[in-house]
Design an enzyme around this catalytic site. Structure first.
Site, PDB file in Angstrom:
ATOM      1  N   GLN A  80       0.862  -1.339   0.072  1.00 19.39           N
ATOM      2  CA  GLN A  80      -0.112   0.082  -0.020  1.00 19.39           C
ATOM      3  C   GLN A  80       0.869   1.154   0.057  1.00 19.39           C
ATOM      4  O   GLN A  80       0.389   2.546  -0.041  1.00 19.39           O
ATOM      5  CB  GLN A  80      -0.959   0.000   1.243  1.00 19.39           C
ATOM      6  CG  GLN A  80      -2.047  -1.118   1.189  1.00 19.39           C
ATOM      7  CD  GLN A  80      -2.618  -1.162   2.530  1.00 19.39           C
ATOM      8  OE1 GLN A  80      -2.733  -0.432   3.440  1.00 19.39           O
ATOM      9  NE2 GLN A  80      -3.573  -2.380   2.517  1.00 19.39           N
ATOM     10  N   HIS A 146      -0.918   0.410   5.657  1.00 18.92           N
ATOM     11  CA  HIS A 146      -1.801   1.280   6.643  1.00 18.92           C
ATOM     12  C   HIS A 146      -1.088   2.529   6.613  1.00 18.92           C
ATOM     13  O   HIS A 146      -0.486   2.914   7.895  1.00 18.92           O
ATOM     14  CB  HIS A 146      -2.293   0.844   7.874  1.00 18.92           C
ATOM     15  CG  HIS A 146      -3.184  -0.192   7.736  1.00 18.92           C
ATOM     16  ND1 HIS A 146      -3.988  -0.617   8.755  1.00 18.92           N
ATOM     17  CD2 HIS A 146      -3.910  -0.987   6.817  1.00 18.92           C
ATOM     18  CE1 HIS A 146      -4.939  -1.585   8.435  1.00 18.92           C
ATOM     19  NE2 HIS A 146      -5.020  -1.897   7.259  1.00 18.92           N
ATOM     20  N   GLU A 239     -15.588   4.298   8.660  1.00 14.92           N
ATOM     21  CA  GLU A 239     -16.003   5.531   9.265  1.00 14.92           C
ATOM     22  C   GLU A 239     -15.920   6.575   8.673  1.00 14.92           C
ATOM     23  O   GLU A 239     -14.956   6.856   7.902  1.00 14.92           O
ATOM     24  CB  GLU A 239     -15.341   5.438  10.733  1.00 14.92           C
ATOM     25  CG  GLU A 239     -15.534   4.232  11.534  1.00 14.92           C
ATOM     26  CD  GLU A 239     -14.973   4.607  12.900  1.00 14.92           C
ATOM     27  OE1 GLU A 239     -15.094   3.689  13.861  1.00 14.92           O
ATOM     28  OE2 GLU A 239     -14.202   5.459  13.343  1.00 14.92           O
ATOM     29  N   TYR A 249     -10.647   8.150  19.046  1.00 17.43           N
ATOM     30  CA  TYR A 249     -11.851   7.815  18.120  1.00 17.43           C
ATOM     31  C   TYR A 249     -12.161   6.422  18.064  1.00 17.43           C
ATOM     32  O   TYR A 249     -12.591   5.569  17.574  1.00 17.43           O
ATOM     33  CB  TYR A 249     -11.715   8.249  16.823  1.00 17.43           C
ATOM     34  CG  TYR A 249     -12.231   9.873  16.825  1.00 17.43           C
ATOM     35  CD1 TYR A 249     -13.236  10.216  16.375  1.00 17.43           C
ATOM     36  CD2 TYR A 249     -11.101  10.671  17.012  1.00 17.43           C
ATOM     37  CE1 TYR A 249     -13.751  11.574  16.463  1.00 17.43           C
ATOM     38  CE2 TYR A 249     -11.593  11.939  17.076  1.00 17.43           C
ATOM     39  CZ  TYR A 249     -12.630  12.360  16.916  1.00 17.43           C
ATOM     40  OH  TYR A 249     -13.075  13.595  17.005  1.00 17.43           O
ATOM     41  N   TYR A 260     -10.446 -10.049  10.196  1.00 17.87           N
ATOM     42  CA  TYR A 260     -10.865 -10.689   8.833  1.00 17.87           C
ATOM     43  C   TYR A 260     -11.009 -12.269   9.187  1.00 17.87           C
ATOM     44  O   TYR A 260     -10.246 -12.988   9.734  1.00 17.87           O
ATOM     45  CB  TYR A 260      -9.460 -10.389   8.146  1.00 17.87           C
ATOM     46  CG  TYR A 260      -9.099  -8.857   7.794  1.00 17.87           C
ATOM     47  CD1 TYR A 260     -10.395  -8.501   6.771  1.00 17.87           C
ATOM     48  CD2 TYR A 260      -8.172  -8.309   8.216  1.00 17.87           C
ATOM     49  CE1 TYR A 260     -10.072  -7.073   6.395  1.00 17.87           C
ATOM     50  CE2 TYR A 260      -8.173  -6.989   7.658  1.00 17.87           C
ATOM     51  CZ  TYR A 260      -8.972  -6.210   7.079  1.00 17.87           C
ATOM     52  OH  TYR A 260      -8.892  -4.885   6.715  1.00 17.87           O
TER      53      TYR A 260
END
Length: 370
Positions: A80, A146, A239, A249, A260
């Site tokens: 990523q 991430h 979200e 949060y 998963y």
């Protein structure tokens, strides 16, 4: 080339009704982009686009792709990670300054983290000059996941940057001695903003704005002048949040998602005193990436003030209707697009632009319904 895509169905998502919408049309502005990630506008119909493998290009008003810009720092591209978001400074027309974020390799050994850099686009738009890394996420770890990495410039010129939890370090999102799973706020020249909530607190990193995030890949400044973000949940629990200074949060203590393959995360709870609830959540996950508010009149009065979010997983564009700071309704647009929507931006011409995440990715313009 024009692609007409009709939305002709209604279904419930995340407890909100996806209503019938008029047919929307996309126009291909440019193609041949390898996994494009971020788009920014530089005037005269031209745009900067980043490609995740580590290239930044100018897209001409005619849609032609320029050669990769020179001057970029080393980028640890893989998984990523890579060259990710880009924005222009609010005074770009005078100073030609831009900001971009990327997965920065460790100076020695292995590991990487998200970094934020400033640069000046050369007068001939062929290279980046005066490149300066103004923030580096700590600690660096060996991970391909991430990174977060959306940038928003606040009204005072400071910069918000979203940071993922790096996947294997999710518990770090609840502690203040690292940048994992955080939103940070820094000055445009580097260094923590003086009004950040943890400045001067022993054991806390001063750049931190909010905590308890998983992997935020969408961010935009709302009409209210406040920061709005979207983030990936695990399996479920994506979200929409409006991060405020010093607030938590919840990830991974609370989540509407699960591991998963199934199974609760932690205690399997969705709420806890002192932890913020999302303004909106998607279960199942849509994998949101790219976030933009509609401020122009191009799409009619009903769209003005709407929040648009791209879906990587289900390959559509979501229009969220906001009333009183709350998400009250969702419309699914472009259900037959069949391309992962990576970025969503409103251009200076008032049109909405999308980037599609593919080895042959496209820059699309969303045209008003006819």
């Amino acid at each position: 080339m024009t692609r007409s895509i009709a939305l002709s169905f209604a279904l419930a998502v995340g407890g909100l009704t996806s209503t019938l919408a008029q047919a929307q049309t996309t126009e291909v502005v440019a193609s041949g982009l390898q996994n494009p990630w971020g788009v920014a506008f530089i005037g005269e119909g031209r745009m900067l686009v980043t490609e995740r493998p580590g290239r930044m290009r100018v897209v001409g008003a005619d849609g032609r792709l320029g050669a990769p810009l020179g001057g970029l720092p080393a980028v640890d591209a893989g998984g990523q990670g890579g060259l990710l978001d880009v924005i222009t400074d609010r005074n770009f027309h005078r100073n030609r300054t831009l900001y971009f974020c990327f997965s920065e390799p460790a100076a020695t050994g292995s590991g990487n983290s998200t970094a934020l850099a400033s640069a000046t686009l050369s007068s001939d738009s062929t290279r980046l000059d005066d490149v300066k890394v103004i923030f580096s996420q700590t600690p660096k770890i060996s991970s391909r996941s991430h990174f977060g990495c959306r940038i928003v410039q606040a009204g005072d010129g400071s910069l918000f940057l979203t940071l993922g939890d790096r996947y294997s370090r999710m518990n770090d999102a609840q502690t203040l001695d690292n940048h994992h799973g955080k939103v940070v706020r820094v000055r445009a020249t580097g260094g923590a903003h003086v009004d950040n909530p943890h400045v001067g607190r022993l054991g806390a990193l001063p750049e931190i704005w909010s905590v308890g995030h998983r992997n935020l890949q969408g961010a935009a400044l709302g009409p209210d002048g406040r920061l709005w973000t979207s983030e990936h949940g695990p399996q479920g629990g994506d979200e929409i949040n409006r991060p405020e200074a010093g607030k938590n949060y919840g990830w991974p203590v609370i989540t509407h998602g699960e591991n998963y393959g199934g199974g609760a995360i932690g205690d399997g709870i969705t709420s806890k005193a002192g932890l913020e609830q999302p303004l909106h959540q998607w279960t199942p996950s849509i994998a949101p990436s790219g976030l933009a508010f509609v401020t122009s009149d191009r799409y009619g009065p009903a769209w003005k003030g709407s929040l648009l979010a791209g879906s990587l997983k289900f390959r559509y564009l979501s229009r969220l209707v906001i009333e009183g700071g709350r998400v009250v309704r969702e419309e699914k647009l472009l259900p037959k697009l069949n391309q992962r929507v990576r970025d969503v931006r409103e251009g200076p011409d008032g049109f909405i632009y999308l980037l599609t995440d593919d080895r042959d990715g496209q820059l699309l313009r969303l045209l008003p319904a006819r």
